[in-house]
Design a protein around this motif. Structure first.
Motif, mmCIF file in Angstrom:
data_model
loop_
_atom_site.group_PDB
_atom_site.id
_atom_site.type_symbol
_atom_site.label_atom_id
_atom_site.label_comp_id
_atom_site.label_asym_id
_atom_site.label_seq_id
_atom_site.Cartn_x
_atom_site.Cartn_y
_atom_site.Cartn_z
ATOM 1 N N GLU A 103 3.124 33.306 -55.341
ATOM 2 C CA GLU A 103 3.679 32.055 -54.818
ATOM 3 C C GLU A 103 5.162 32.246 -54.539
ATOM 4 O OE1 GLU A 103 1.630 28.087 -56.479
ATOM 5 O OE2 GLU A 103 2.410 29.348 -58.101
ATOM 6 N N VAL A 104 5.688 31.385 -53.683
ATOM 7 C CA VAL A 104 7.130 31.241 -53.509
ATOM 8 C C VAL A 104 7.447 29.754 -53.590
ATOM 9 C CG1 VAL A 104 7.460 33.322 -52.125
ATOM 10 C CG2 VAL A 104 6.914 31.138 -50.992
ATOM 11 N N VAL A 105 8.716 29.458 -53.809
ATOM 12 C CA VAL A 105 9.141 28.060 -53.914
ATOM 13 C C VAL A 105 9.401 27.497 -52.524
ATOM 14 C CG1 VAL A 105 10.860 26.474 -54.854
ATOM 15 C CG2 VAL A 105 10.188 28.511 -56.165
ATOM 16 N N LYS A 106 8.838 26.330 -52.278
ATOM 17 C CA LYS A 106 9.101 25.599 -51.039
ATOM 18 C C LYS A 106 9.604 24.213 -51.409
ATOM 19 C CE LYS A 106 7.032 24.269 -46.612
ATOM 20 N NZ LYS A 106 5.851 24.432 -45.722
ATOM 21 N N ALA A 107 10.651 23.748 -50.735
ATOM 22 C CA ALA A 107 11.251 22.459 -51.085
ATOM 23 C C ALA A 107 11.173 21.483 -49.921
ATOM 24 C CB ALA A 107 12.711 22.650 -51.498
ATOM 25 N N PHE A 108 10.928 20.222 -50.249
ATOM 26 C CA PHE A 108 10.986 19.115 -49.301
ATOM 27 C C PHE A 108 12.163 18.234 -49.712
ATOM 28 C CE2 PHE A 108 6.661 20.597 -49.429
ATOM 29 C CZ PHE A 108 6.222 20.531 -48.115
ATOM 30 N N VAL A 109 13.067 17.940 -48.778
ATOM 31 C CA VAL A 109 14.253 17.159 -49.129
ATOM 32 C C VAL A 109 14.439 16.000 -48.158
ATOM 33 C CG1 VAL A 109 15.393 19.187 -50.125
ATOM 34 C CG2 VAL A 109 15.879 18.528 -47.763
ATOM 35 N N VAL A 110 15.093 14.961 -48.667
ATOM 36 C CA VAL A 110 15.540 13.832 -47.861
ATOM 37 C C VAL A 110 17.057 13.807 -47.944
ATOM 38 C CG1 VAL A 110 15.527 11.330 -47.577
ATOM 39 C CG2 VAL A 110 13.442 12.519 -48.307
ATOM 40 N N LEU A 111 17.718 13.716 -46.798
ATOM 41 C CA LEU A 111 19.177 13.713 -46.775
ATOM 42 C C LEU A 111 19.727 12.300 -46.981
ATOM 43 C CD1 LEU A 111 19.859 16.123 -43.754
ATOM 44 C CD2 LEU A 111 19.675 16.674 -46.198
ATOM 45 N N LYS A 112 20.927 12.234 -47.513
ATOM 46 C CA LYS A 112 21.615 10.950 -47.671
ATOM 47 C C LYS A 112 21.925 10.360 -46.297
ATOM 48 C CE LYS A 112 23.785 12.189 -52.080
ATOM 49 N NZ LYS A 112 25.043 12.487 -52.782
ATOM 50 N N GLU A 113 21.977 9.046 -46.243
ATOM 51 C CA GLU A 113 22.252 8.366 -44.988
ATOM 52 C C GLU A 113 23.590 8.816 -44.422
ATOM 53 O OE1 GLU A 113 22.376 3.790 -43.208
ATOM 54 O OE2 GLU A 113 21.897 4.169 -45.320
ATOM 55 N N GLY A 114 23.584 9.256 -43.177
ATOM 56 C CA GLY A 114 24.813 9.706 -42.523
ATOM 57 C C GLY A 114 25.193 11.143 -42.812
ATOM 58 N N ALA A 115 24.464 11.810 -43.714
ATOM 59 C CA ALA A 115 24.791 13.195 -44.068
ATOM 60 C C ALA A 115 23.991 14.160 -43.201
ATOM 61 C CB ALA A 115 24.492 13.448 -45.543
ATOM 62 N N SER A 116 24.480 15.386 -43.124
ATOM 63 C CA SER A 116 23.763 16.401 -42.354
ATOM 64 C C SER A 116 23.807 17.726 -43.101
ATOM 65 C CB SER A 116 24.370 16.556 -40.959
ATOM 66 O OG SER A 116 25.707 17.024 -41.050
ATOM 67 N N ALA A 117 22.727 18.467 -43.009
ATOM 68 C CA ALA A 117 22.634 19.805 -43.589
ATOM 69 C C ALA A 117 21.394 20.463 -43.004
ATOM 70 C CB ALA A 117 22.544 19.744 -45.112
ATOM 71 N N SER A 118 21.450 21.740 -42.797
ATOM 72 C CA SER A 118 20.307 22.474 -42.279
ATOM 73 C C SER A 118 19.525 23.074 -43.437
ATOM 74 C CB SER A 118 20.770 23.593 -41.345
ATOM 75 O OG SER A 118 21.431 24.614 -42.097
ATOM 76 N N PRO A 119 18.268 23.436 -43.222
ATOM 77 C CA PRO A 119 17.527 24.123 -44.274
ATOM 78 C C PRO A 119 18.257 25.358 -44.794
ATOM 79 C CG PRO A 119 16.027 23.414 -42.554
ATOM 80 C CD PRO A 119 17.410 23.132 -42.051
ATOM 81 N N ARG A 120 18.898 26.125 -43.891
ATOM 82 C CA ARG A 120 19.630 27.310 -44.317
ATOM 83 C C ARG A 120 20.803 26.940 -45.222
ATOM 84 N NH1 ARG A 120 18.860 31.688 -46.163
ATOM 85 N NH2 ARG A 120 17.210 31.826 -44.599
ATOM 86 N N ASP A 121 21.511 25.838 -44.904
ATOM 87 C CA ASP A 121 22.613 25.389 -45.760
ATOM 88 C C ASP A 121 22.123 25.132 -47.185
ATOM 89 O OD1 ASP A 121 24.369 25.410 -43.605
ATOM 90 O OD2 ASP A 121 24.036 23.280 -43.149
ATOM 91 N N ILE A 122 20.966 24.482 -47.289
ATOM 92 C CA ILE A 122 20.442 24.106 -48.601
ATOM 93 C C ILE A 122 19.970 25.345 -49.366
ATOM 94 C CG2 ILE A 122 18.637 22.778 -49.767
ATOM 95 C CD1 ILE A 122 18.867 20.782 -47.376
ATOM 96 N N ILE A 123 19.321 26.274 -48.665
ATOM 97 C CA ILE A 123 18.880 27.514 -49.313
ATOM 98 C C ILE A 123 20.076 28.312 -49.812
ATOM 99 C CG2 ILE A 123 17.786 29.755 -48.886
ATOM 100 C CD1 ILE A 123 15.887 28.279 -46.937
#
Length: 494
Positions: free
Chosen positions: A433-453
């Protein structure tokens, strides 16, 4: 210990003029509830309801849920709260499994009665404050012992329902232990009864605990929209909120957007799902009190542990285990572990049900010699405070190493743009297995999947870092207010 309905009958007869519940802008007394019980009992008896039978309740939070419960108990029967959102086919399977005498449903939903009629299920339309209309029930193919008080339906990892019969003794022992444990649960307080009644936290803790503990309650049929819940909190002078984290987040969000701020809340108790500790600060600022986190399971009636008070709480833990339980920590192969170890929590005590309703296979899988396997991986410190690490079934195994989703999720929540996060396992040919994440961003915020990883790489060991991140507008929420990991896994598979 007395049967629950005898205990409650005595409470209703003592000081009958005392405020019992707030409903749609008005306070009702214990006498008012006692009258509802008498009328409901008469109708049930005339329908053929007898000892060992079960009555389905397909109703929102309302006075009649309390009254019908006590009336059914007085005849030696039980009630089974049902989830209206289960879908008709799911409800029919559940009703068949529970072998119900009949179903009481809300009278402003005639389509429910028509559907039940076509399925051959006796039913009765019922006002939210009465009366229960006369009907003829079908009895039961098999009678239960009269010590069963309520049957809750809960889903397992497969999604197939399991029915959990809770006895009078289970409820009484759990409620009295919780009242003794939490310093705020005293006569004179007013609790909010807004959790769904088909969930044991809503039914037993928000509904029955106030009756047993001589605490008033404010009943609202639905928590949605939260602005109306806030208005009810102030109108009824609610002092205590019992809720799941999703509800707390919605209340906080509503106040932050200009909603009516609660004026008299002294305490907030959270259970039913993991709590983002950042919510504690916002809850204190916007609702008037921080959070006492607790933990429980349907099979335990439900409370297992909860923080006692604000001066004794330990944020990030669910507090100490309440009185009456024995507990053990075991590994995934059921071997007993030393104190202080991380492992699966097993419990035993008068709050624990004896097994699942007519389900020998699941009972044998989770119950051993009076011990119940909670399925939760925990750590208990030397002072007895419990930290929930994860569900044993949710552990992600990466190359032979255990990854607790909650650890990953707490890390991701530290990212300034992330409002919510859930980690699941995804099959991988190399590592299992590997870890996979589902996220919700804060209102008005921005981030890419790569930023979060990349953010997680700086804080977590490499095998715990999500290999994939999916950004969603919102997380799927179950009818009990929990994030549905099953829905995310299905979304992942698709």
């Amino acid at each position: 210990m007395d049967r629950l309905e005898k205990f409650l009958k005595g409470k209703l007869e003592e000081s009958p003029g005392t405020n019992c519940y707030w409903w749609k802008g008005q306070w009702r007394t214990r006498r008012d509830l006692a009258d509802l019980v008498v009328h409901s009992r008469r109708t049930l008896e005339e329908s053929g309801f007898r000892e060992g039978m079960r009555l389905g309740l397909m109703m929102p939070n309302c006075p009649m849920v309390l009254a019908l419960s006590i009336a059914a108990w007085s005849l030696g029967g039980a009630v089974a709260p049902l989830n209206l959102r289960s879908g008709f086919e799911g409800l029919m399977r559940l009703i068949s499994m529970l072998d119900l005498h009949g179903v009481a449903f809300m009278e402003d939903r005639p389509e429910i009665g028509e559907g039940l009629k076509q399925a051959g299920i006796p039913s009765s339309p019922c006002g939210l404050e009465g009366p229960l209309r006369p009907f003829t029930g079908r009895g039961a193919s098999q009678l239960d012992l009269p010590d069963v008080a309520v049957i809750f339906s809960t889903s397992g990892t497969t999604g197939l329902p399991k029915a959990v019969p809770i006895s009078h003794r289970n409820i009484m022992s759990n409620v009295t232990a919780v009242i003794d444990h939490v310093e705020f649960l005293r006569p004179g307080e007013v609790l909010l009864n807004a959790l769904p009644n088909f969930h044991t936290l809503g039914y037993s803790v928000a509904g029955m605990l106030p009756l047993i503990g001589e605490i008033s309650q404010a009943i609202i049929p639905s928590f949605i929209p939260p602005d109306q819940a806030l208005a009810a909190i102030n109108a009824a002078a609610v002092t205590g909120i019992i809720a799941v984290p999703t509800m707390i987040s919605m209340l906080v969000g509503s106040v932050a957007r200009g909603g009516e701020r609660p004026r008299g809340v002294n305490f907030v108790i959270s259970g039913g799902d993991k709590l983002n500790v950042e919510m504690d600060r916002r809850c204190g600022e916007l609702l008037g009190a921080p959070i006492l986190e607790g933990y429980g399971l349907t099979e335990c009636s439900p409370v297992v542990a909860v923080n006692r008070s604000y001066d004794k709480r330990r944020l990030g833990t669910v507090g100490p285990i309440v009185k009456g339980y024995e507990w053990q920590i075991r590994d995934l192969n059921d071997n007993l572990l030393e104190d202080g170890s991380e492992g699966v929590l097993w419990v035993k005590g008068p709050s624990v049900t004896a097994g699942y309703f007519r389900d020998r296979e699941n009972t044998q899988a989770r119950f051993r010699d009076g011990w119940f396997n909670t399925g939760d991986v925990v750590r208990i410190d030397p002072d007895g405070y419990v930290t929930i690490l994860d569900r044993a079934t949710d552990i992600i195994i990466v190359g032979g190493f255990n990854v607790y989703p909650q650890e990953v999720e707490l890390c991701l929540l530290e990212h300034p743009a992330v409002a919510a996060a859930v980690a699941v396992g995804e099959r991988n040919s190399m590592t299992g297995e590997v870890v996979k994440a589902f996220v919700v961003l804060k209102e008005g915020a921005s981030a890419s999947p790569r930023d979060i990883i990349d953010f997680a790489k700086d804080k977590l060991p490499h095998f715990k870092v999500p290999r994939k991140v999916v950004i969603l507008p919102e997380l799927p929420i179950s009818s009990t207010g929990k994030v549905s990991r099953r829905a995310l896994r299905e979304m992942d598979a698709q």
